[in-house]
Design a protein around this motif. Sequence first.
Motif, PDB file in Angstrom:
ATOM      1  N   ALA A  12      67.388  49.420  51.671  1.00  0.00           N
ATOM      2  CA  ALA A  12      68.367  49.037  50.656  1.00  0.00           C
ATOM      3  C   ALA A  12      68.065  49.727  49.331  1.00  0.00           C
ATOM      4  O   ALA A  12      68.966  50.251  48.673  1.00  0.00           O
ATOM      5  CB  ALA A  12      68.369  47.515  50.482  1.00  0.00           C
ATOM      6  N   LYS A  54      79.049  47.161  54.227  1.00  0.00           N
ATOM      7  CA  LYS A  54      80.038  46.770  53.206  1.00  0.00           C
ATOM      8  C   LYS A  54      79.796  47.460  51.875  1.00  0.00           C
ATOM      9  O   LYS A  54      80.702  47.572  51.062  1.00  0.00           O
ATOM     10  CB  LYS A  54      79.985  45.247  52.986  1.00  0.00           C
ATOM     11  CG  LYS A  54      80.398  44.452  54.192  1.00  0.00           C
ATOM     12  CD  LYS A  54      81.906  44.439  54.378  1.00  0.00           C
ATOM     13  CE  LYS A  54      82.222  43.976  55.787  1.00  0.00           C
ATOM     14  NZ  LYS A  54      83.285  44.723  56.414  1.00  0.00           N
ATOM     15  N   PHE A  55      78.565  47.869  51.647  1.00  0.00           N
ATOM     16  CA  PHE A  55      78.246  48.321  50.294  1.00  0.00           C
ATOM     17  C   PHE A  55      77.826  49.794  50.241  1.00  0.00           C
ATOM     18  O   PHE A  55      78.467  50.598  49.573  1.00  0.00           O
ATOM     19  CB  PHE A  55      77.153  47.418  49.717  1.00  0.00           C
ATOM     20  CG  PHE A  55      76.877  47.681  48.280  1.00  0.00           C
ATOM     21  CD1 PHE A  55      77.873  47.494  47.320  1.00  0.00           C
ATOM     22  CD2 PHE A  55      75.630  48.129  47.871  1.00  0.00           C
ATOM     23  CE1 PHE A  55      77.627  47.739  45.986  1.00  0.00           C
ATOM     24  CE2 PHE A  55      75.382  48.377  46.534  1.00  0.00           C
ATOM     25  CZ  PHE A  55      76.379  48.183  45.594  1.00  0.00           C
ATOM     26  N   TYR A  56      76.792  50.126  50.995  1.00  0.00           N
ATOM     27  CA  TYR A  56      76.200  51.455  50.788  1.00  0.00           C
ATOM     28  C   TYR A  56      77.002  52.570  51.442  1.00  0.00           C
ATOM     29  O   TYR A  56      77.277  53.593  50.819  1.00  0.00           O
ATOM     30  CB  TYR A  56      74.755  51.472  51.284  1.00  0.00           C
ATOM     31  CG  TYR A  56      73.856  50.588  50.461  1.00  0.00           C
ATOM     32  CD1 TYR A  56      73.731  50.784  49.098  1.00  0.00           C
ATOM     33  CD2 TYR A  56      73.163  49.536  51.040  1.00  0.00           C
ATOM     34  CE1 TYR A  56      72.926  49.974  48.328  1.00  0.00           C
ATOM     35  CE2 TYR A  56      72.345  48.710  50.284  1.00  0.00           C
ATOM     36  CZ  TYR A  56      72.234  48.943  48.918  1.00  0.00           C
ATOM     37  OH  TYR A  56      71.450  48.143  48.168  1.00  0.00           O
ATOM     38  N   TYR A  93      70.298  52.290  47.537  1.00  0.00           N
ATOM     39  CA  TYR A  93      70.764  51.938  46.196  1.00  0.00           C
ATOM     40  C   TYR A  93      70.512  53.096  45.225  1.00  0.00           C
ATOM     41  O   TYR A  93      71.417  53.527  44.498  1.00  0.00           O
ATOM     42  CB  TYR A  93      70.050  50.678  45.714  1.00  0.00           C
ATOM     43  CG  TYR A  93      70.326  50.375  44.260  1.00  0.00           C
ATOM     44  CD1 TYR A  93      71.586  49.918  43.876  1.00  0.00           C
ATOM     45  CD2 TYR A  93      69.365  50.583  43.290  1.00  0.00           C
ATOM     46  CE1 TYR A  93      71.863  49.675  42.548  1.00  0.00           C
ATOM     47  CE2 TYR A  93      69.637  50.336  41.959  1.00  0.00           C
ATOM     48  CZ  TYR A  93      70.895  49.882  41.590  1.00  0.00           C
ATOM     49  OH  TYR A  93      71.162  49.665  40.286  1.00  0.00           O
ATOM     50  N   SER A 127      72.562  51.595  60.506  1.00  0.00           N
ATOM     51  CA  SER A 127      71.578  50.541  60.184  1.00  0.00           C
ATOM     52  C   SER A 127      70.463  50.539  61.217  1.00  0.00           C
ATOM     53  O   SER A 127      69.277  50.435  60.867  1.00  0.00           O
ATOM     54  CB  SER A 127      72.226  49.169  60.169  1.00  0.00           C
ATOM     55  OG  SER A 127      73.447  49.186  59.529  1.00  0.00           O
ATOM     56  N   SER A 134      74.948  44.665  54.340  1.00  0.00           N
ATOM     57  CA  SER A 134      74.866  45.389  53.064  1.00  0.00           C
ATOM     58  C   SER A 134      75.146  46.871  53.272  1.00  0.00           C
ATOM     59  O   SER A 134      75.816  47.506  52.452  1.00  0.00           O
ATOM     60  CB  SER A 134      73.494  45.173  52.419  1.00  0.00           C
ATOM     61  OG  SER A 134      72.500  45.753  53.214  1.00  0.00           O
ATOM     62  N   VAL A 148      71.502  40.984  57.640  1.00  0.00           N
ATOM     63  CA  VAL A 148      71.667  41.203  56.198  1.00  0.00           C
ATOM     64  C   VAL A 148      71.724  42.706  55.911  1.00  0.00           C
ATOM     65  O   VAL A 148      72.592  43.185  55.159  1.00  0.00           O
ATOM     66  CB  VAL A 148      70.518  40.532  55.414  1.00  0.00           C
ATOM     67  CG1 VAL A 148      70.588  40.928  53.945  1.00  0.00           C
ATOM     68  CG2 VAL A 148      70.601  39.029  55.555  1.00  0.00           C
ATOM     69  N   LEU A 149      70.818  43.427  56.530  1.00  0.00           N
ATOM     70  CA  LEU A 149      70.795  44.881  56.330  1.00  0.00           C
ATOM     71  C   LEU A 149      72.112  45.496  56.775  1.00  0.00           C
ATOM     72  O   LEU A 149      72.709  46.312  56.059  1.00  0.00           O
ATOM     73  CB  LEU A 149      69.636  45.491  57.123  1.00  0.00           C
ATOM     74  CG  LEU A 149      69.546  47.014  57.043  1.00  0.00           C
ATOM     75  CD1 LEU A 149      69.103  47.449  55.671  1.00  0.00           C
ATOM     76  CD2 LEU A 149      68.580  47.561  58.085  1.00  0.00           C
TER      77      LEU A 149
END
Lengths: 193, 244
Positions: free
Chosen positions: B42, A55-57, B46, B91, A52, A48-49
């Motif tokens: 996250a 694709k996102f951050y 964010y 990551s 995200s 999941v990390l």
Amino acid sequence: MNLMRGLFLILVLSSTNTVLFSAEAGMPQLDPTYWASQAFWLILVFSVLYVSVAKFYLPKIKKNLDDRENKIKEDLDKANELKRLSEKKLAEYDLIMENSKKEISKTILEAKKKLSEDIEMKKSAIEKEIEIEMTKTQKDIFDLKKSSIKSINSISKEIAANIIEKIVGDKLNESSIQASVDEVSKKNLGKYL
Amino acid sequence: MANNPMQQFNVYKIGPEINIGGVDLSFTNASLFMVISAISIALFLYLGTKEKKIVPDKLQLLSEMLYGFVAKMISDTAGSKAKPYFPFIFSLFMFVLLCNMIGMLPYSFTVTSHIIVTLILALFIFIAVTVIGFIKHGFKYLSIFVPSGVPAILLPLITVIEIISYLSRPVSLSVRLFANMMAGHTMLKVFGGFVISLGILGGWLPLSFSVALTGLEILVAFLQAYVFAILTCIYLNDALNLHH
């Protein structure tokens, strides 16, 4: 003996409580009870990390960084363009200044020339006038001298006739007096003329 | 029990038991701290990307610095070909770093102090790198075991050594992180125990050690995350650019 005791303890503990066993007998890391759980949750959470982040951050950060770089580049380009323009303007200004300076010096030179010509002209005119006046005056003086010499001659003739008459008591021939006075005056005339 | 320095590594269930096909997949404190680490990352990312400013604020600057840091690490060690793997390395680095750092908080749990966690990460990296190597180079990838410029007489020996070293990569990668984290936390706990047992008179010495060790452990937490990520990059480099 000790080994036997330890084994016994391990056996008892493992039969009663596995969690307690792992804590008591060494490294909980080697207790396989929750290995599957840890693996499962690790893979789940990390996936999941990863998704995200990927694709996102990260695209967002990258976009922002790129935007900034582009903005900086654009600003720099703009600044360079403005600098170029201002340099052009400066060059134009310099050119104008130089031309006007040239013009000014030209004008000054012309004015000076004209002025000096004027002065020269007037000076020569005045000099000419002075010359004419001087020649005239010299002539006048010369004439005056000449006439004065003539009158001196007649006066000196009269004086001479009078003196002779007084001294001698006799009137001498007028023409002979005239001749001797003329002779004397001719001898001395060169001194005055 | 409370003085046992290994107690901090205990894994226990939180909430109901989840049993799928006879395998216990219950949510544990380890899972909780994995989730906390991931959520922290996250949240941090964010907040760091929420506002796009030309002049960044602190969080945005930090996230951009981390981005640059990892990007530089990858391009320095594995070159431009490793760009598609950047999100994974990022990551990975962030996850290991946050797990290590959150583990430094008192009463928390250090996810990376468990061999199974680090081993799974390392095995995944090992398998992925091997697969990438074979996809990129086919059977030529096996030439990684045969270094060039070695005398023929030594070649069989060197090849065997290379194979062993290649196969021991996941072990060394996982054990390095796990052992570092476990040893550091155990040591902190032991010195903490000394503070209690020596009391108000003698406890100051181990307390000062504890303070110093905490600083050292924070350094180690960062360093091990960095080492983990950079070794992954190096392995990736071997698979992408067959230099041997």
